[in-house]
Motif scaffolding. Structure first.
Motif, mmCIF file in Angstrom:
data_model
loop_
_atom_site.group_PDB
_atom_site.id
_atom_site.type_symbol
_atom_site.label_atom_id
_atom_site.label_comp_id
_atom_site.label_asym_id
_atom_site.label_seq_id
_atom_site.Cartn_x
_atom_site.Cartn_y
_atom_site.Cartn_z
ATOM 1 N N SER A 1 0.818 -1.207 0.000
ATOM 2 C CA SER A 1 0.000 0.000 0.000
ATOM 3 C C SER A 1 0.854 1.259 0.000
ATOM 4 O O SER A 1 0.393 2.322 -0.418
ATOM 5 C CB SER A 1 -0.935 0.007 1.212
ATOM 6 N N ARG A 2 2.086 1.161 0.459
ATOM 7 C CA ARG A 2 3.042 2.273 0.413
ATOM 8 C C ARG A 2 4.358 1.739 -0.129
ATOM 9 O O ARG A 2 4.924 0.790 0.424
ATOM 10 C CB ARG A 2 3.247 2.884 1.801
ATOM 11 N N VAL A 3 4.840 2.345 -1.195
ATOM 12 C CA VAL A 3 6.030 1.867 -1.895
ATOM 13 C C VAL A 3 7.004 3.030 -2.062
ATOM 14 O O VAL A 3 6.599 4.153 -2.376
ATOM 15 C CB VAL A 3 5.657 1.266 -3.272
ATOM 16 N N GLY A 4 8.282 2.746 -1.842
ATOM 17 C CA GLY A 4 9.335 3.715 -2.094
ATOM 18 C C GLY A 4 10.085 3.380 -3.365
ATOM 19 O O GLY A 4 10.241 2.203 -3.717
ATOM 20 N N THR A 5 10.552 4.396 -4.068
ATOM 21 C CA THR A 5 11.250 4.185 -5.335
ATOM 22 C C THR A 5 12.425 5.139 -5.451
ATOM 23 O O THR A 5 12.439 6.216 -4.846
ATOM 24 C CB THR A 5 10.296 4.384 -6.526
ATOM 25 N N HIS B 1 2.306 -6.997 -8.687
ATOM 26 C CA HIS B 1 1.955 -6.797 -7.280
ATOM 27 C C HIS B 1 0.720 -5.923 -7.084
ATOM 28 O O HIS B 1 0.223 -5.840 -5.962
ATOM 29 C CB HIS B 1 3.129 -6.163 -6.536
ATOM 30 N N GLY B 2 0.254 -5.253 -8.119
ATOM 31 C CA GLY B 2 -0.861 -4.338 -7.969
ATOM 32 C C GLY B 2 -0.392 -2.904 -7.806
ATOM 33 O O GLY B 2 0.794 -2.631 -7.580
ATOM 34 N N LEU B 3 -1.325 -1.973 -7.903
ATOM 35 C CA LEU B 3 -1.000 -0.557 -7.793
ATOM 36 C C LEU B 3 -0.888 -0.159 -6.323
ATOM 37 O O LEU B 3 -1.763 -0.469 -5.524
ATOM 38 C CB LEU B 3 -2.084 0.294 -8.462
ATOM 39 N N PRO B 4 0.171 0.544 -5.951
ATOM 40 C CA PRO B 4 0.276 1.014 -4.563
ATOM 41 C C PRO B 4 -0.648 2.203 -4.332
ATOM 42 O O PRO B 4 -1.005 2.935 -5.261
ATOM 43 C CB PRO B 4 1.748 1.413 -4.438
ATOM 44 N N GLY B 5 -0.998 2.410 -3.070
ATOM 45 C CA GLY B 5 -1.797 3.579 -2.739
ATOM 46 C C GLY B 5 -0.960 4.836 -2.649
ATOM 47 O O GLY B 5 -1.406 5.919 -3.039
ATOM 48 N N ILE C 1 14.483 0.995 -8.603
ATOM 49 C CA ILE C 1 14.219 0.131 -7.461
ATOM 50 C C ILE C 1 12.870 0.495 -6.852
ATOM 51 O O ILE C 1 12.485 1.668 -6.797
ATOM 52 C CB ILE C 1 15.341 0.249 -6.405
ATOM 53 N N LEU C 2 12.125 -0.515 -6.449
ATOM 54 C CA LEU C 2 10.842 -0.359 -5.777
ATOM 55 C C LEU C 2 10.853 -1.241 -4.533
ATOM 56 O O LEU C 2 11.206 -2.418 -4.625
ATOM 57 C CB LEU C 2 9.684 -0.759 -6.702
ATOM 58 N N VAL C 3 10.486 -0.693 -3.388
ATOM 59 C CA VAL C 3 10.497 -1.445 -2.137
ATOM 60 C C VAL C 3 9.185 -1.201 -1.401
ATOM 61 O O VAL C 3 8.706 -0.068 -1.311
ATOM 62 C CB VAL C 3 11.710 -1.053 -1.261
ATOM 63 N N ASP C 4 8.607 -2.279 -0.899
ATOM 64 C CA ASP C 4 7.363 -2.207 -0.147
ATOM 65 C C ASP C 4 7.666 -1.856 1.304
ATOM 66 O O ASP C 4 8.491 -2.505 1.954
ATOM 67 C CB ASP C 4 6.629 -3.554 -0.240
ATOM 68 N N TYR C 5 7.011 -0.839 1.840
ATOM 69 C CA TYR C 5 7.239 -0.409 3.217
ATOM 70 C C TYR C 5 6.753 -1.448 4.218
ATOM 71 O O TYR C 5 7.212 -1.460 5.364
ATOM 72 C CB TYR C 5 6.527 0.917 3.486
ATOM 73 N N TYR C 6 5.837 -2.312 3.828
ATOM 74 C CA TYR C 6 5.262 -3.284 4.758
ATOM 75 C C TYR C 6 6.074 -4.581 4.774
ATOM 76 O O TYR C 6 6.514 -5.041 5.815
ATOM 77 C CB TYR C 6 3.814 -3.572 4.372
ATOM 78 N N SER C 7 6.285 -5.167 3.608
ATOM 79 C CA SER C 7 6.952 -6.469 3.537
ATOM 80 C C SER C 7 8.450 -6.383 3.293
ATOM 81 O O SER C 7 9.143 -7.392 3.376
ATOM 82 C CB SER C 7 6.311 -7.313 2.433
ATOM 83 N N LYS C 8 8.964 -5.194 2.927
ATOM 84 C CA LYS C 8 10.381 -4.995 2.565
ATOM 85 C C LYS C 8 10.740 -5.743 1.282
ATOM 86 O O LYS C 8 11.917 -6.040 1.035
ATOM 87 C CB LYS C 8 11.320 -5.424 3.707
#
Length: 399
Positions: free
Chosen positions: A139-143, A188-192, A155-162
Motif C-alpha cells: 500500500s506504500r512503496v518507495g522508489t 503486485h498491484g497498484l500502490p496507494g 528500485i521499488l520497495v514495499d514499506y510493509y513487507s520490505k
C-alpha cells in the motif's frame, strides 16, 4: 575625568552631550515614589535608581557607563563589529556599559546580522520521525534510481513487507521509468502511496499524470535530504552489496526475498504473497504451501523495530525545532557551499528536457546520446548531456 576612562575624547564628548539631553537632569533630581510617575524616557531606570550616579555629565551604574538611548545602536555596532556570538558580545558589554534590556538588544542585533546568519552552525538534528507502518502489503512503496556497473536501475520497495524489485532501465527518461513501474505493478498491484525523491523524472508533469490516472498518491521527499526517502535508499544499499558479491543478480534477489526478516520469522515474499517461493535450497512441499499470517502481529513487530530505531537515534544530539510559519525568512545550505543563503535561484526554471523527450519516441530510443543545446561561449567545442553536464573534448598534445 577622561583620564580615568579608556575612551577617546570624541566619544567621551558624545556621551556627555547625549547624557545631558536625555538622562542627567531627571536622574539628578529626586525620584518620584512610583514608577508610573517617572518620565517615560527614564522609567526603565527606576528599579536601579539607587545604583546610579552622575559624574562629569556621565551617568554610571557602579563602574559601568550608562549609555543614553540615542547611542544604543552605535554601541551595538561596536560590540558586534568583529561578529562575535551572543555570549561573548554580552560578556564584553556587561563589563563596561549598561542600559535597560541591554541583553535583549544584543541578542536581537546578533540574530539579525546577515553575516553571522550566513556562516552560522547547522542546527541540531530533529528527533527521528519514522514513516507510519501501512496496514496492508504494497500500500506504500518507495522508489529511487541507482547506477550499478555503468547501468541504470529502478528500485521499488514495499514499506510493509520490505519486498524489493530492481528493474534495469533502457534510458533515464520519465517514459522508461513509467514502463518499468507498470511491469512491476502488473505483478503486485497498484500502490496507494508512492514515495520518491525530487528527481526531474519524478517531478515531471508526465509522471504526475501517470500517478493521477492510476489513483496513486505521489509523495516527494525534501530536496537534498535523502533520509526522507530512507526506505528506498536502504534498499539501494542492500541490492548493491548483494550484487557486488554475486554473479547472478536475479538469484541474489530471490534469496533475499525468501529469507525471513529479523524478529518476524517471515520472509518478504511470505508477507507479500502468503507463500514461500521455491529457491535453490531443498525444502519440503508443506513449507511451500500457501499459509495465512496475522497482519496485526507483523505490524506490531515492524512498529517495535521502528520504536527501537527511534530510541537509539534520539539518544544523539537531537532537538525539537520551532515550527516554521508562512512568510518566515529561512537560510539553507546550498550544495557545494558551506555558507547559508536565503536568496532564490535567479535563473528561471526551464522545461525539463527529460520530460519533453517523453513525447518523442526517437528521443527515447536515442536517450543515451548527448543532446546538443546552447553552450556558453567559453565552451564552444563542448556538448551538454540531458542532465545538464557540460562534456568538453580532451586536450591532446600535438606531437
Amino acid at each position: 575625568m577622561i583620564c580615568m576612562l579608556s575612551i577617546t575624547p570624541e566619544k567621551y564628548s558624545e556621551i556627555q552631550r547625549s547624557t545631558r539631553s536625555e538622562l542627567e537632569t531627571t536622574i539628578q533630581t529626586e525620584w518620584p515614589d512610583t514608577k508610573n510617575e517617572c518620565p517615560y524616557e527614564v522609567r526603565q531606570y527606576f528599579d536601579s535608581r539607587d545604583q546610579l550616579s552622575v559624574l562629569d555629565s556621565i551617568v554610571y551604574k557602579g563602574s559601568r557607563i550608562v549609555i543614553p538611548p540615542s547611542m544604543h545602536k552605535d554601541m551595538l555596532n561596536l560590540l558586534h563589529k568583529s561578529h562575535l556570538g551572543i555570549v561573548k558580545s554580552k560578556s564584553r558589554a556587561r563589563e563596561i556599559m549598561y542600559w535597560p534590556a541591554m541583553n535583549a538588544d544584543i541578542e536581537q542585533a546578533v540574530n539579525n546580522c546577515s553575516s553571522c546568519a550566513e556562516y552560522q552552525k547547522q542546527q541540531n538534528r530533529e528527533p527521528l520521525m519514522p514513516t507510519p507502518t501501512p496496514d496492508l502489503p504494497y500500500s506504500r512503496v518507495g522508489t529511487d534510481l541507482f547506477e550499478f556497473e555503468g547501468k541504470k536501475y529502478l528500485i521499488l520497495v514495499d514499506y510493509y513487507s520490505k519486498y524489493i524489485d530492481a528493474v534495469q532501465l533502457r534510458s533515464e527518461t520519465t517514459a522508461a521509468i513509467i514502463e518499468a513501474m507498470k511491469t512491476v505493478f502488473a505483478c503486485h498491484g497498484l500502490p496507494g502511496i508512492l514515495r520518491s525523491d525530487n528527481g526531474p523524472q519524478f517531478s515531471s508533469a508526465t509522471f504526475k499524470n501517470f500517478c493521477a490516472e492510476h489513483g496513486i498518491e505521489h509523495e516527494r521527499s525534501s530536496p537534498h535530504f535523502q533520509s526522507a526517502n530512507g526506505e528506498a535508499e536502504r534498499a539501494v544499499q542492500t541490492v548493491k552489496h548483494l550484487w557486488m558479491k554475486c554473479e547472478d543478480k536475479q538469484l541474489a534477489l530471490l534469496d533475499y526475498r525468501t529469507t525471513p526478516l529479523e524478529n518476524i520469522q517471515l520472509s518478504p515474499a511470505q508477507i507479500l504473497m502468503g507463500r514461500r517461493p521455491r529457491n535453490t535450497l531443498p525444502a519440503s512441499q508443506d513449507l511451500l504451501k500457501p499459509i495465512t499470517h496475522d497482519l496485526r502481529k507483523v505490524k506490531q513487530h515492524l512498529n517495535a523495530q521502528k520504536a527501537k530505531q527511534k530510541f537509539y537515534y534520539d539518544r544523539r544530539n537531537v532537538k525539537e525545532l520551532s515550527p516554521l510559519e508562512n512568510g518566515t525568512t529561512v537560510r539553507i545550505e546550498t550544495p557545494g557551499s558551506k555558507s547559508l543563503s536565503s536568496g532564490e535561484n535567479p535563473q528561471d526554471e526551464e522545461d525539463d528536457p527529460i520530460e519533453d523527450s517523453c513525447f518523442n519516441e526517437s528521443a527515447i530510443e536515442n536517450a543515451a546520446t548527448p543532446l546538443v543545446r546552447d553552450i556558453p561561449a567559453n565552451h564552444s567545442n563542448a556538448l551538454q548531456t540531458r542532465s545538464g553536464r557540460i562534456v568538453k573534448p580532451p586536450v591532446k598534445l600535438n606531437l
